[in-house]
Design a protein around this motif. Structure first.
Motif, PDB file in Angstrom:
ATOM      1  N   LYS A  87       0.832  -1.214   0.000  1.00 47.08           N
ATOM      2  CA  LYS A  87       0.000   0.000   0.000  1.00 47.08           C
ATOM      3  C   LYS A  87       0.866   1.264   0.000  1.00 47.08           C
ATOM      4  CE  LYS A  87      -4.048  -2.042   2.222  1.00 47.08           C
ATOM      5  NZ  LYS A  87      -4.879  -2.094   3.447  1.00 47.08           N
ATOM      6  N   LEU A  88       1.968   1.207   0.748  1.00 51.85           N
ATOM      7  CA  LEU A  88       2.898   2.346   0.771  1.00 51.85           C
ATOM      8  C   LEU A  88       3.497   2.574  -0.616  1.00 51.85           C
ATOM      9  CD1 LEU A  88       5.177   2.332   3.957  1.00 51.85           C
ATOM     10  CD2 LEU A  88       3.624   4.112   3.176  1.00 51.85           C
ATOM     11  N   ALA A  89       3.926   1.472  -1.236  1.00 53.98           N
ATOM     12  CA  ALA A  89       4.520   1.575  -2.577  1.00 53.98           C
ATOM     13  C   ALA A  89       3.530   2.192  -3.552  1.00 53.98           C
ATOM     14  CB  ALA A  89       4.939   0.179  -3.062  1.00 53.98           C
ATOM     15  N   TYR A  90       2.295   1.749  -3.476  1.00 54.38           N
ATOM     16  CA  TYR A  90       1.236   2.260  -4.355  1.00 54.38           C
ATOM     17  C   TYR A  90       1.039   3.770  -4.145  1.00 54.38           C
ATOM     18  CZ  TYR A  90      -3.567   3.164  -5.942  1.00 54.38           C
ATOM     19  OH  TYR A  90      -4.676   3.699  -6.538  1.00 54.38           O
ATOM     20  N   GLN A  91       1.000   4.193  -2.869  1.00 55.05           N
ATOM     21  CA  GLN A  91       0.746   5.609  -2.583  1.00 55.05           C
ATOM     22  C   GLN A  91       1.939   6.487  -2.962  1.00 55.05           C
ATOM     23  OE1 GLN A  91      -1.436   6.699   0.926  1.00 55.05           O
ATOM     24  NE2 GLN A  91      -2.334   4.668   1.144  1.00 55.05           N
ATOM     25  N   PHE A  92       3.152   5.997  -2.738  1.00 51.25           N
ATOM     26  CA  PHE A  92       4.338   6.751  -3.172  1.00 51.25           C
ATOM     27  C   PHE A  92       4.341   6.890  -4.700  1.00 51.25           C
ATOM     28  CE2 PHE A  92       6.650   5.642   0.913  1.00 51.25           C
ATOM     29  CZ  PHE A  92       6.896   6.949   1.290  1.00 51.25           C
ATOM     30  N   LYS A  93       4.025   5.781  -5.384  1.00 51.24           N
ATOM     31  CA  LYS A  93       4.014   5.809  -6.856  1.00 51.24           C
ATOM     32  C   LYS A  93       2.954   6.788  -7.360  1.00 51.24           C
ATOM     33  CE  LYS A  93       4.483   3.290 -11.019  1.00 51.24           C
ATOM     34  NZ  LYS A  93       3.310   2.896 -11.790  1.00 51.24           N
ATOM     35  N   ASN A  94       1.792   6.764  -6.721  1.00 47.87           N
ATOM     36  CA  ASN A  94       0.711   7.698  -7.085  1.00 47.87           C
ATOM     37  C   ASN A  94       1.115   9.149  -6.906  1.00 47.87           C
ATOM     38  OD1 ASN A  94      -1.196   5.979  -8.018  1.00 47.87           O
ATOM     39  ND2 ASN A  94      -2.775   6.578  -6.561  1.00 47.87           N
ATOM     40  N   LYS A 104       3.270   6.506  12.592  1.00 45.07           N
ATOM     41  CA  LYS A 104       3.325   7.228  11.318  1.00 45.07           C
ATOM     42  C   LYS A 104       2.165   6.858  10.395  1.00 45.07           C
ATOM     43  CE  LYS A 104       6.658   8.854   7.936  1.00 45.07           C
ATOM     44  NZ  LYS A 104       8.056   8.800   7.507  1.00 45.07           N
ATOM     45  N   TYR A 105       1.776   5.574  10.413  1.00 48.07           N
ATOM     46  CA  TYR A 105       0.681   5.109   9.552  1.00 48.07           C
ATOM     47  C   TYR A 105      -0.301   4.262  10.347  1.00 48.07           C
ATOM     48  CZ  TYR A 105       4.130   6.202   5.916  1.00 48.07           C
ATOM     49  OH  TYR A 105       5.059   6.838   5.124  1.00 48.07           O
ATOM     50  N   ILE A 106      -1.572   4.335   9.953  1.00 48.22           N
ATOM     51  CA  ILE A 106      -2.572   3.429  10.515  1.00 48.22           C
ATOM     52  C   ILE A 106      -3.355   2.772   9.377  1.00 48.22           C
ATOM     53  CG2 ILE A 106      -2.847   4.410  12.832  1.00 48.22           C
ATOM     54  CD1 ILE A 106      -5.200   6.040  11.805  1.00 48.22           C
ATOM     55  N   GLY A 107      -3.658   1.491   9.551  1.00 46.72           N
ATOM     56  CA  GLY A 107      -4.399   0.731   8.549  1.00 46.72           C
ATOM     57  C   GLY A 107      -5.860   0.637   8.943  1.00 46.72           C
ATOM     58  N   LEU A 108      -6.740   1.081   8.029  1.00 52.52           N
ATOM     59  CA  LEU A 108      -8.170   1.207   8.363  1.00 52.52           C
ATOM     60  C   LEU A 108      -9.082   0.430   7.419  1.00 52.52           C
ATOM     61  CD1 LEU A 108      -7.842   5.036   8.892  1.00 52.52           C
ATOM     62  CD2 LEU A 108      -8.382   3.441  10.730  1.00 52.52           C
ATOM     63  N   GLY A 109      -8.512  -0.488   6.631  1.00 55.65           N
ATOM     64  CA  GLY A 109      -9.344  -1.235   5.696  1.00 55.65           C
ATOM     65  C   GLY A 109      -8.515  -1.908   4.620  1.00 55.65           C
ATOM     66  N   GLU A 110      -9.195  -2.529   3.667  1.00 57.10           N
ATOM     67  CA  GLU A 110      -8.540  -3.346   2.640  1.00 57.10           C
ATOM     68  C   GLU A 110      -8.037  -2.534   1.444  1.00 57.10           C
ATOM     69  OE1 GLU A 110      -7.957  -6.633   3.018  1.00 57.10           O
ATOM     70  OE2 GLU A 110      -8.810  -6.351   5.015  1.00 57.10           O
ATOM     71  N   GLN A 111      -8.653  -1.373   1.191  1.00 58.72           N
ATOM     72  CA  GLN A 111      -8.310  -0.610  -0.022  1.00 58.72           C
ATOM     73  C   GLN A 111      -6.916   0.002   0.088  1.00 58.72           C
ATOM     74  OE1 GLN A 111     -10.491  -0.813  -2.609  1.00 58.72           O
ATOM     75  NE2 GLN A 111     -11.607  -2.113  -1.146  1.00 58.72           N
ATOM     76  N   MET A 112      -6.309   0.268  -1.082  1.00 57.73           N
ATOM     77  CA  MET A 112      -4.965   0.859  -1.124  1.00 57.73           C
ATOM     78  C   MET A 112      -4.893   2.160  -0.311  1.00 57.73           C
ATOM     79  SD  MET A 112      -2.789  -0.936  -2.984  1.00 57.73           S
ATOM     80  CE  MET A 112      -2.427  -1.804  -4.501  1.00 57.73           C
ATOM     81  N   GLU A 113      -5.947   2.967  -0.427  1.00 60.07           N
ATOM     82  CA  GLU A 113      -5.952   4.286   0.237  1.00 60.07           C
ATOM     83  C   GLU A 113      -6.289   4.202   1.724  1.00 60.07           C
ATOM     84  OE1 GLU A 113      -7.672   3.577  -2.469  1.00 60.07           O
ATOM     85  OE2 GLU A 113      -6.658   4.703  -4.059  1.00 60.07           O
ATOM     86  N   ASP A 114      -6.616   2.984   2.200  1.00 61.19           N
ATOM     87  CA  ASP A 114      -7.023   2.841   3.602  1.00 61.19           C
ATOM     88  C   ASP A 114      -5.849   2.800   4.567  1.00 61.19           C
ATOM     89  OD1 ASP A 114      -9.640   2.885   2.836  1.00 61.19           O
ATOM     90  OD2 ASP A 114      -9.931   0.719   2.886  1.00 61.19           O
TER      91      ASP A 114
END
Length: 316
Positions: free
Chosen positions: A134-141, A291-301
């Motif tokens: 998810k981090l990789a996806y958000q950095f790439k975005n 630094k990060y919290i996970g709130l669901g299954e989606q990439m942006e969560d």
């Protein structure tokens, strides 16, 4: 504006929804704690102590919070039970601020060097590889060039899993055969990333705690090898914890911080649990920022942690 963008309405809705179970649990306990009382007295404080401990805030952190509220009650002479929510919100936000936990909206990569290297640690099953993906996806975005390193070489499933996430996020994954030396994978990853002008490198490591000496030696070797390619690496050592395990997450955090210098925390799976209070306790006890919290299954969560918004969602 930082890499992950400003905290907006959509993120707030995700946060509120993700903390729903914890909020419902805390609120029902708080309602019982102040039932029939108009002012905060010793009995209310005793009840509040029980509420916080049973919400996985942890004993030591709970006692700190109660101590702060006692000081306010003594200073203000009269504090009504209707004010308790606001006071809790203020004191917990202040406590998180003391533990170097920032509101991370404006966080960005350092301008003085690249790539920025994140070494990720945590036991198997906490959502470590998912968090990396998810981090990789958000950095790439955000327009960054990202490389992943599959240095958890002791489980074939781990290498396979990070490869799938790399594909999903559209970023290259550097890997070797199962059983390869993790430090060798880290070295290859940094060399490739540096040669190709990457902005961010995220390296997965093995999630074993049963042999603490082995883990400590392995992490030290990975760090030493990284420094041969990039003297400042790693920029960040991030511990991933499963928030739904409550006090077990505390124990893991303590054990990992005993074998390596943890600089940031990612707390996952908060959407499926009423144990969200663990975020407050772990941050306070370790003195390491969430630094990060996970709130669901989606990439942006996977969200950058914003202490004010977190506390507001919990006690609003």
């Amino acid at each position: 504006m930082g890499i992950f963008g400003l905290f907006n309405k959509k993120k707030k809705e995700t946060l509120d929804k993700g903390l729903e179970k914890t909020k419902e649990s805390v609120f029902s306990k708080l309602t019982r704690a102040v039932a029939g009382k108009s002012k905060v007295d010793d009995e209310v404080l005793d009840n509040l102590e029980e509420v916080l401990i049973t919400s996985d805030v942890g004993v030591d952190t709970t006692l700190k919070i109660i101590g702060r509220i006692e000081e306010r009650v003594a200073r203000d002479k009269y504090v009504s039970t209707s004010e308790l929510n606001d006071i809790l919100r203020e004191e917990i936000a202040a406590l998180l601020a003391e533990n170097n936990t920032d509101d991370n909206d404006s966080w960005d990569l350092p301008a003085d060097h690249k790539p920025y290297v994140i070494l990720v640690v945590g036991v198997n099953g906490v959502g470590k590889t998912t968090t990396i993906g998810k981090l990789a996806y958000q950095f790439k975005n955000a327009g960054k060039k990202v490389y992943l390193g599959a240095a958890d070489t002791f489980r074939a499933a781990a290498v396979e899993q990070i490869s799938i996430w790399g594909e999903r996020a559209g970023v290259p994954v550097i890997k070797q055969q199962m059983g390869s030396d993790p430090a060798s994978v880290a070295f290859d990853t940094l060399q490739s990333a540096k040669a190709n002008g990457a902005d961010v490198v995220i390296i997965d490591t093995a999630g074993r705690l049963h042999n603490k000496l082995g883990l400590m030696n392995e992490l030290k070797k990975i760090k030493d090898v990284m420094k041969k390619v990039l003297p400042e690496a790693p920029d960040e050592v991030m511990l991933v914890l499963d928030g739904s395990t409550g006090q077990n997450a505390f124990e893991q955090a303590k054990q990992f911080s005993a074998v390596t210098n943890i600089t940031s925390l990612a707390i996952t799976k908060l959407d499926g649990t009423a144990k969200g209070g663990v975020v407050i306790g772990i941050s306070d006890q370790l003195k390491v920022p969430v630094k990060y919290i996970g709130l669901g299954e989606q990439m942006e969560d996977l969200q950058l942690f914003n202490r004010k918004e977190f506390v507001d969602s919990l006690f609003a």
